[in-house]
Scaffold this motif. Structure first.
Motif, short mmCIF file in Angstrom:
data_model
loop_
_atom_site.label_atom_id
_atom_site.label_comp_id
_atom_site.label_asym_id
_atom_site.label_seq_id
_atom_site.Cartn_x
_atom_site.Cartn_y
_atom_site.Cartn_z
N UNK A 92 0.81 -1.13 0.02
CA UNK A 92 -0.09 0.06 -0.11
C UNK A 92 0.87 1.04 -0.01
N UNK A 93 0.41 2.47 -0.27
CA UNK A 93 0.96 3.63 -0.20
C UNK A 93 0.36 4.68 0.78
N UNK A 94 1.01 5.69 1.11
CA UNK A 94 0.19 6.72 2.05
C UNK A 94 1.04 7.85 1.72
N UNK A 95 0.21 9.07 1.84
CA UNK A 95 0.96 10.52 1.62
C UNK A 95 1.42 11.11 3.03
N UNK A 96 2.50 11.66 3.11
CA UNK A 96 3.17 12.35 4.23
C UNK A 96 3.62 13.53 3.76
N UNK A 97 3.66 14.65 4.51
CA UNK A 97 4.50 15.66 4.69
C UNK A 97 5.61 15.68 5.42
N UNK A 98 6.77 15.90 4.79
CA UNK A 98 8.17 15.41 5.36
C UNK A 98 8.67 16.69 5.64
N UNK A 106 5.59 17.10 0.21
CA UNK A 106 4.72 15.97 -0.01
C UNK A 106 5.25 15.07 -0.40
N UNK A 107 5.53 13.72 0.18
CA UNK A 107 6.07 12.43 -0.53
C UNK A 107 5.15 11.52 -0.28
N UNK A 108 5.19 10.32 -1.01
CA UNK A 108 4.38 8.97 -1.05
C UNK A 108 5.13 8.04 -0.37
N UNK A 124 10.45 6.21 0.32
CA UNK A 124 9.54 7.27 -0.20
C UNK A 124 10.04 7.82 -1.63
N UNK A 125 8.97 8.44 -2.16
CA UNK A 125 8.96 8.93 -3.63
C UNK A 125 8.23 10.05 -3.85
N UNK A 126 8.66 11.04 -4.58
CA UNK A 126 7.98 12.40 -4.93
C UNK A 126 6.65 11.88 -5.68
N UNK A 127 6.64 11.24 -6.63
CA UNK A 127 5.40 10.71 -7.04
C UNK A 127 5.31 9.15 -7.39
N UNK A 128 4.16 8.72 -7.56
CA UNK A 128 4.37 7.14 -7.56
C UNK A 128 3.53 6.81 -8.73
N UNK A 129 3.91 6.42 -9.81
CA UNK A 129 3.07 5.78 -10.81
C UNK A 129 3.43 4.38 -11.22
N UNK A 130 3.15 4.01 -12.36
CA UNK A 130 3.03 2.64 -12.49
C UNK A 130 4.36 2.07 -12.63
N UNK A 131 5.42 2.80 -13.37
CA UNK A 131 7.00 2.47 -13.33
C UNK A 131 7.45 2.28 -12.02
N UNK A 132 6.99 3.62 -11.08
CA UNK A 132 7.64 3.46 -9.88
C UNK A 132 7.29 2.03 -8.84
N UNK A 133 6.06 1.73 -9.44
CA UNK A 133 5.46 0.60 -8.44
C UNK A 133 6.36 -0.68 -8.95
N UNK A 156 -6.50 0.35 -6.74
CA UNK A 156 -5.50 0.94 -7.44
C UNK A 156 -5.75 0.95 -8.71
N UNK A 157 -5.77 1.94 -9.48
CA UNK A 157 -5.61 1.83 -10.91
C UNK A 157 -4.12 1.50 -11.69
N UNK A 158 -2.89 1.43 -10.43
CA UNK A 158 -1.83 1.27 -11.07
C UNK A 158 -1.65 -0.26 -11.52
N UNK A 159 -2.52 -0.88 -10.56
CA UNK A 159 -2.51 -2.54 -11.09
C UNK A 159 -3.89 -3.02 -11.66
N UNK A 160 -4.72 -2.43 -11.33
CA UNK A 160 -6.27 -2.62 -11.78
C UNK A 160 -6.70 -2.21 -12.94
N UNK A 161 -7.11 -2.93 -13.78
CA UNK A 161 -7.53 -2.22 -15.15
C UNK A 161 -9.02 -2.02 -14.74
N UNK A 162 -9.91 -2.75 -14.18
CA UNK A 162 -11.23 -2.56 -14.33
C UNK A 162 -11.91 -3.66 -13.33
N UNK A 163 -12.94 -3.23 -12.59
CA UNK A 163 -13.67 -4.05 -11.73
C UNK A 163 -13.05 -3.81 -10.13
N UNK A 164 -13.74 -4.55 -9.16
CA UNK A 164 -13.22 -4.49 -7.68
C UNK A 164 -13.03 -5.60 -7.24
#
Length: 316
Positions: A92-98, A106-108, A124-133, A156-164
């Protein structure tokens, strides 16, 4: 003493009291008004008193609304899964103000967690997309050298195409990526975030144990301390009432996990660039010089923390 005096006066008998008339509201009327006012109880109270001349206290009204179950989501039981060695990982990921020396950023935070042994990997990352994942999973799994067959994630849409939940379809690109390491992504049901309670608890521990009393010059320093905290301090610290030591549990769990090859190619993105008249290529806001006199097209491979420049399969 006043209570004792009252009991003596009453000679120990409970007085019979008569309550005032209870305000009766039509459930149909209240439901209709609740929907008309988009669920705002204060506006419902105003319409009752102004349009229907119903004198009712606001707290009384909100109590009736709760009794009718208006606005309350159905409380569902969460699926319970026993802790079995080698069964699953959680991410999982979570936002933080460091706070850095230059100010707050703001980092993830990205956290991978082995359910049985409680070992973690944090970055920790500045941004988190599919490549970063992809890069995070590669780094974390290669660090531990093992992986479980299943990784529980949210929808998350980073790994899920559709459905839940159980109906979720994973993005083919991410599904193929996971197969390289020997696991598969599984989305938990919507609203059941505690299905990955180990990650949720890990983020709470970050707030209460990692950040307090620590200072960070920049993100590189932060990630070095995060790596030390997750893979050394937490690894050898007793967890929960059972006083489980993650390092010992992980040694036991290894027999049930998939051992990874010593070398797996890191994820990368491919780009094409042309060399300018000065021998440089422009990439991601920077200029990189390439050797040789030619001005040909080159291939750029972007890795998590560096790039490689190729021409005709030769590393420049």
């Amino acid at each position: 003493r006043n209570t004792v005096r009252a009991v003596i006066v009453q000679q120990g008998q409970v007085p019979i009291t008569t309550r005032s008339d209870k305000i009766e509201l039509s459930p149909e009327l209240l439901t209709r008004l609740y929907l008309e006012c988009d669920g705002y109880a204060q506006r419902v109270h105003e319409k009752l008193t102004e349009d229907y001349a119903v004198e009712i206290g606001y707290s009384t009204l909100t109590g009736i609304i709760r009794d009718l179950g208006l606005g309350n989501r159905e409380s569902r039981r969460c699926q319970q899964v026993p802790d079995k060695p080698g069964e699953e990982m959680q991410h999982d990921t979570s936002d933080y103000k460091v706070k850095f020396e230059a100010g707050c950023v703001k980092l993830i935070g990205s956290l991978l967690y082995f359910r049985f042994s409680k070992v973690r990997y944090l970055k920790f990352y500045r941004f988190f997309n599919r490549f970063m994942m992809k890069c995070f999973f590669h780094e974390a799994l290669m660090f531990w050298g093992y992986c479980a067959p299943v990784c529980i994630i949210d929808n998350t849409n980073l790994a899920r195409l559709h459905g839940t939940g159980k109906n979720a379809v994973i993005v083919p690109e991410m599904e193929q990526f996971a197969k390289t390491y020997g696991f598969s992504f599984v989305c938990h049901e919507k609203g059941h975030a505690n299905r990955k309670a180990g990650d949720e608890r890990g983020f709470f521990t970050l707030t209460t144990n990692f950040f307090p009393g620590r200072a960070f010059k920049d993100r590189q320093v932060l990630n070095r301390q995060a790596l030390d905290w997750a893979t050394l301090r937490c690894l050898n610290r007793a967890v929960g009432k059972s006083k489980l030591i993650p390092a010992n549990a992980f040694e036991f769990e290894k027999a049930y996990l998939t051992r990874l090859p010593e070398v797996i190619s890191a994820p990368y993105l491919e780009f094409q660039r042309n060399i300018d008249q000065y021998g440089y290529i422009s990439f991601d806001g920077n200029f990189y010089w390439t050797p040789g006199p030619g001005r040909h097209e080159v291939k750029v491979l972007r890795y998590p923390d560096h790039i490689k420049i190729y021409h005709r399969r030769e590393l420049l």
